[in-house]
Design a protein around this motif. Structure first.
Motif, mmCIF file in Angstrom:
data_model
loop_
_atom_site.group_PDB
_atom_site.id
_atom_site.type_symbol
_atom_site.label_atom_id
_atom_site.label_comp_id
_atom_site.label_asym_id
_atom_site.label_seq_id
_atom_site.Cartn_x
_atom_site.Cartn_y
_atom_site.Cartn_z
ATOM 1 N N ARG A 50 14.441 30.489 67.688
ATOM 2 C CA ARG A 50 13.195 30.927 67.054
ATOM 3 C C ARG A 50 12.643 32.194 67.695
ATOM 4 N NH1 ARG A 50 8.939 26.379 65.064
ATOM 5 N NH2 ARG A 50 10.348 25.033 63.894
ATOM 6 N N LEU A 51 13.007 32.450 68.952
ATOM 7 C CA LEU A 51 12.548 33.687 69.582
ATOM 8 C C LEU A 51 13.123 34.895 68.856
ATOM 9 C CD1 LEU A 51 12.847 32.685 73.350
ATOM 10 C CD2 LEU A 51 10.751 32.975 72.012
ATOM 11 N N ARG A 52 14.366 34.798 68.412
ATOM 12 C CA ARG A 52 14.988 35.879 67.637
ATOM 13 C C ARG A 52 14.276 36.039 66.299
ATOM 14 N NH1 ARG A 52 19.893 38.687 66.627
ATOM 15 N NH2 ARG A 52 20.691 38.462 64.509
ATOM 16 N N GLY A 70 29.711 41.847 69.438
ATOM 17 C CA GLY A 70 29.577 40.410 69.232
ATOM 18 C C GLY A 70 29.914 40.038 67.808
ATOM 19 N N LYS A 71 29.058 39.212 67.217
ATOM 20 C CA LYS A 71 29.310 38.723 65.872
ATOM 21 C C LYS A 71 29.412 39.856 64.856
ATOM 22 C CE LYS A 71 27.427 35.474 62.465
ATOM 23 N NZ LYS A 71 26.324 34.530 62.178
ATOM 24 N N GLY A 72 28.632 40.926 65.087
ATOM 25 C CA GLY A 72 28.642 42.046 64.148
ATOM 26 C C GLY A 72 29.779 43.025 64.354
ATOM 27 N N HIS A 73 30.662 42.783 65.357
ATOM 28 C CA HIS A 73 31.837 43.616 65.624
ATOM 29 C C HIS A 73 31.467 45.046 66.011
ATOM 30 C CE1 HIS A 73 34.589 40.501 64.163
ATOM 31 N NE2 HIS A 73 33.729 40.314 63.181
ATOM 32 N N SER A 74 30.278 45.269 66.559
ATOM 33 C CA SER A 74 29.896 46.618 66.962
ATOM 34 C C SER A 74 28.855 46.553 68.068
ATOM 35 C CB SER A 74 29.337 47.416 65.774
ATOM 36 O OG SER A 74 28.174 46.789 65.270
ATOM 37 N N SER A 126 14.655 41.307 72.913
ATOM 38 C CA SER A 126 15.756 42.123 72.382
ATOM 39 C C SER A 126 16.237 41.640 71.019
ATOM 40 C CB SER A 126 16.939 42.122 73.355
ATOM 41 O OG SER A 126 17.613 40.872 73.336
ATOM 42 N N GLY A 127 16.036 40.343 70.722
ATOM 43 C CA GLY A 127 16.552 39.797 69.474
ATOM 44 C C GLY A 127 18.061 39.608 69.492
ATOM 45 N N ALA A 128 18.694 39.808 70.651
ATOM 46 C CA ALA A 128 20.147 39.647 70.744
ATOM 47 C C ALA A 128 20.529 38.177 70.639
ATOM 48 C CB ALA A 128 20.658 40.228 72.067
ATOM 49 N N ARG A 129 21.747 37.946 70.217
ATOM 50 C CA ARG A 129 22.254 36.574 70.141
ATOM 51 C C ARG A 129 22.601 36.078 71.540
ATOM 52 N NH1 ARG A 129 24.501 39.645 66.056
ATOM 53 N NH2 ARG A 129 23.975 38.990 63.932
ATOM 54 N N ARG A 130 22.685 34.753 71.695
ATOM 55 C CA ARG A 130 22.910 34.166 73.005
ATOM 56 C C ARG A 130 24.190 34.666 73.664
ATOM 57 N NH1 ARG A 130 21.129 28.062 73.227
ATOM 58 N NH2 ARG A 130 23.359 27.797 73.642
ATOM 59 N N ASP A 131 25.280 34.700 72.915
ATOM 60 C CA ASP A 131 26.540 35.136 73.505
ATOM 61 C C ASP A 131 26.494 36.611 73.877
ATOM 62 O OD1 ASP A 131 29.421 34.587 74.136
ATOM 63 O OD2 ASP A 131 29.710 36.142 72.623
ATOM 64 N N GLU A 132 25.760 37.412 73.109
ATOM 65 C CA GLU A 132 25.627 38.830 73.428
ATOM 66 C C GLU A 132 24.886 39.017 74.747
ATOM 67 O OE1 GLU A 132 25.459 40.559 68.823
ATOM 68 O OE2 GLU A 132 23.612 40.058 69.888
ATOM 69 N N MET A 180 17.531 45.933 61.154
ATOM 70 C CA MET A 180 18.984 45.729 61.130
ATOM 71 C C MET A 180 19.607 46.120 62.468
ATOM 72 S SD MET A 180 20.019 47.112 57.327
ATOM 73 C CE MET A 180 21.780 46.991 57.691
ATOM 74 N N THR A 181 19.192 47.260 63.021
ATOM 75 C CA THR A 181 19.761 47.744 64.272
ATOM 76 C C THR A 181 19.435 46.814 65.430
ATOM 77 O OG1 THR A 181 19.641 50.040 63.533
ATOM 78 C CG2 THR A 181 19.792 49.657 65.900
ATOM 79 N N ILE A 182 18.187 46.410 65.531
ATOM 80 C CA ILE A 182 17.763 45.585 66.666
ATOM 81 C C ILE A 182 18.395 44.201 66.601
ATOM 82 C CG2 ILE A 182 15.768 44.430 67.696
ATOM 83 C CD1 ILE A 182 14.146 46.922 67.095
ATOM 84 N N LEU A 183 18.433 43.591 65.429
ATOM 85 C CA LEU A 183 18.961 42.235 65.310
ATOM 86 C C LEU A 183 20.467 42.203 65.084
ATOM 87 C CD1 LEU A 183 16.183 40.443 63.221
ATOM 88 C CD2 LEU A 183 16.412 40.655 65.692
ATOM 89 N N GLY A 184 21.083 43.359 64.867
ATOM 90 C CA GLY A 184 22.534 43.392 64.693
ATOM 91 C C GLY A 184 22.988 42.898 63.341
ATOM 92 N N HIS A 185 22.166 43.053 62.298
ATOM 93 C CA HIS A 185 22.552 42.621 60.956
ATOM 94 C C HIS A 185 23.479 43.662 60.329
ATOM 95 C CE1 HIS A 185 18.726 39.938 60.548
ATOM 96 N NE2 HIS A 185 19.700 39.334 61.187
#
Length: 703
Positions: free
Chosen positions: A531-533, A446-450, A416-422, A551-556
């Protein structure tokens, strides 16, 4: 006096603790102790205890070993005094007459059958049906039934006996925290070994050894924690259980614990509290600001103890601090602070000066003393992705993890490429599917506020669905999400509590790396889970994904963050560019003529070649060159810098169909001007499609 019919009326605790009369106790024993021999022994023990301690207050004032019946009188055949056998009477006094017992006494007695029918459980005023329901609930939450019953008997029993109140529903979070502190204190007693040896005299090995107190503390804190988990999940307490049920202050309650002048402390704590309570920033952002301000305050105290108010700060003093900061050695790593850490802390101090000055506060610098140029430049590095051979061995190890939740968490990290907290905060309703049936994952704010919706690999989706089913069967209570403020049903829950990142990711990744051989000579893993992300981002770029997709998948939040994955391999950028503008790929749009006629200079063509991906819009590209300044035009379909290619024909046709729907909707609503606007857009799109499909347009190959 209590009723002998069922102990339904509890006597209020008296100021002076006193014995129950023999008639009172005899009536209760006959009503609730089923066996004649047990009744006889109960009354005999009562008489011996009252004879030894006619004034109950004397017993409460006696040394612990004496009160527990291990010493202080003639020993009976059991090796204990007459006082030891009076435990049943003391339970009666506590729960029926409200005479609470001290924790230290309760910790040296067993009370393993406290709520049993044979021990008079029905007459103690305790709701035994509720107790059984609690055991069943712990079973649902994942506890072993035998362990759940034992833990609850020990923890609830001692809480009720200490309180002198049989009402289980009256137990509070404060009671749990107080009991946990008492356990820690008892485990640190100098005479701990003597006390426990007296209790376990028939099996002394159980509590011997230098760390016996530590083992006692760990074992019984786990029982209190089990009760805390239960009460939280049924809504009786609102404070979430934490490891060890420790009465521990969080960092929000210790904003500036270092000693410093009162005026400095007051203004910094006010600033941090304001940002937390008003939710100006995420808590983690405030915590970073807190660390930077704490370090600055500590430095001021050492180097400039004469400064008692931040209003005394000036630029010269701040520059002195900026020269010192790179020399500071981290207490955790033993190395100088990372550039990113220094940058965040300097920016935090600068924001404090700027904000408080703008707000007109007292005891502050009153204006900006730092600018963004004072912070060190962040080093631009290429994300470290996993090479194919390492990735294959690691994924095989992850698939082999026996813990469902750990395996699922790492699979989601991979696909998914999501962050750990997500990932940790995923909820029961996070997984569904596109119209085609392909799994789709909703990643929380999460970090991206969306929030964002992304496609998910089938392997990860299968494991996630199994974890969701397990979480639903557990029926853990919904928790308030710290980011959104909503009540959420989390997936990664075990025994009624949300798993920590350490358990979910760090421990799991350690196991996977060890199994995959990704460790050094000391057994330390050589790669990080993050590194998986990076690996997913790199593979998306190499697979031809557009920047918007990455951008969408990684939440940038910005294209620059995602473009770094395309920079990992220059051939990737070149291939995508060549595919977009290859021979046979027709072009349309006002800018197409300039390109095909070769009227652009070499520098402009070179900029187009290297930045083509960055210029992508919904239906084509914007070719406004850097020298022309920022674009202020929203009418992309008619902008003279707009260009599109045959690659966008499907999107253009979809947009054309959408405009037809909007025309029809505007007609139904009686909005003629809206009809005209959408019809004009339709004409522009049809013209672009006509140009792209015309056989007469020459192809263009830049450079």
């Amino acid at each position: 006096m209590t009723s002998t019919a069922g102990a339904t009326t509890r006597i209020t605790t008296l100021t002076a603790r006193r014995h129950a009369t023999e008639a009172e106790y005899d009536a209760w024993v006959k009503a609730f102790i089923p066996h004649y021999a047990a009744r006889y022994e109960r009354m005999a023990s009562y008489r011996r205890f009252v004879q030894a301690w006619p004034d109950l207050e004397d017993w409460f004032r006696a040394p612990l070993l004496v009160r527990a019946g291990f010493t202080g009188g003639p020993l009976r055949a059991t090796g204990r005094t007459a006082t030891f056998d009076a435990s049943g009477y003391l339970v009666y006094l506590a729960l029926v007459h409200g005479v609470g017992l001290g924790y230290e006494f309760l910790f040296v007695r067993k009370y393993a059958r406290l709520f049993s029918i044979q021990a008079g459980g029905k007459g103690l005023g305790v709701n035994l049906d509720l107790f059984e329901a609690h055991v069943t609930k712990l079973d649902e939450l994942g506890y072993i039934p035998e362990s759940a019953r034992s833990n609850l008997t020990w923890a609830i029993g001692r809480l009720l006996l200490h309180r002198g109140d049989p009402d289980i529903t009256a137990i509070t979070a404060g009671d749990l925290l107080d009991m946990a502190e008492q356990i820690r204190t008892f485990g640190q007693r100098e005479d701990f070994a003597q006390l426990r040896a007296a209790l376990y005299q028939r099996s002394p090995g159980q509590m011997t050894g230098e760390n016996a107190g530590e083992r006692f503390t760990r074992a019984h804190l786990a029982k209190v924690h089990c009760l805390h988990v239960l009460l939280f999940n049924i809504g009786q307490v609102t404070r979430p259980p934490t490891s060890g049920t420790r009465r521990r202050k969080s960092w929000e309650e210790n904003l500036l614990p270092e000693p410093c002048p009162p005026r400095i402390r007051a203004v910094i704590e006010r600033y941090l509290s304001t940002r937390l309570e008003a939710q100006f920033d995420r808590p983690q952002t405030v915590r970073i600001a807190r660390e930077g301000l704490r370090r600055f305050v500590n430095w001021l105290g050492r180097e400039h103890p004469d400064i008692t108010s931040l209003a005394q700060l000036d630029r010269a003093l701040v520059e002195e601090y900026l020269r010192w900061l790179p020399t500071y050695t981290s207490q955790t790593t033993g190395q100088p602070l990372q550039v990113t850490t220094r940058k965040h802390e300097i920016n935090a101090i600068g924001a404090f000066c700027r904000d408080t000055g703008m707000w007109g506060w007292d005891d502050v610098p009153g204006g900006p003393l730092l600018t963004t140029r004072d912070a060190p430049r962040r080093q631009e590095t290429i994300p470290r992705y996993l090479p194919r051979h390492e990735l294959d061995s690691l994924m095989a190890a992850i698939e082999g993890l026996t813990d469902l939740l750990q395996r699922t968490a790492l699979l989601l990290l991979r696909w998914s490429g999501a962050r750990r907290d997500e990932i940790r905060r995923l909820t029961w309703d996070c997984l569904d599917a596109y119209a085609s049936g392909h799994p789709r994952l909703r990643i929380p704010v999460g970090k991206g506020h969306s929030e964002r919706l992304i496609p998910l690999h089938a392997d990860a989706a299968m494991a996630l669905q199994e974890a969701i089913n397990q979480a639903k069967a557990m029926k853990a209570v919904a928790r308030r999400d710290p980011t959104t403020g909503r009540l959420e049903n989390y997936i990664f829950v075990r025994k009624g509590k949300l798993l920590s990142s350490a358990t979910l990711f760090d421990d799991a990744f350690e196991k996977a790396c060890a199994a995959a051989g990704l460790v050094d000579s000391k057994g330390t893993r050589t790669v990080s889970a993050h590194r998986l992300r990076h690996t997913l981002g790199t593979q998306l770029a190499e697979g031809g994904a557009r920047i918007q997709t990455i951008m969408t998948i990684l939440g940038h939040k910005s294209a620059a963050m995602s473009m770094i994955y395309s920079r990992i391999s220059d051939p990737v950028v070149r291939r995508q560019y060549e595919e977009a503008l290859a021979s046979g790929n027709q072009m349309a749009g006002p800018a197409a003529e300039a390109l095909m006629n070769g009227t652009l200079d070499h520098e402009s063509v070179h900029w187009l070649q290297t930045n083509f991906l960055k210029t992508e819009l919904e239906l084509g590209h914007c070719l406004r060159l850097p020298a022309e300044g920022p674009c202020e035009c929203d009418l992309m379909l008619s902008c003279p810098k707009f260009l599109t290619t045959s690659e966008y024909v499907p999107r253009l046709r979809e947009r054309l169909d959408r405009e037809e729907e909007l025309v029809a909707d505007a007609e139904v609503r009686g909005w003629p001007r809206e009809m005209e606007r959408h019809q004009a857009t339709q004409r522009r799109i049809r013209k672009l499609l006509q140009d792209l499909e015309s056989d007469g347009i020459q192809s263009f190959r830049p450079g």
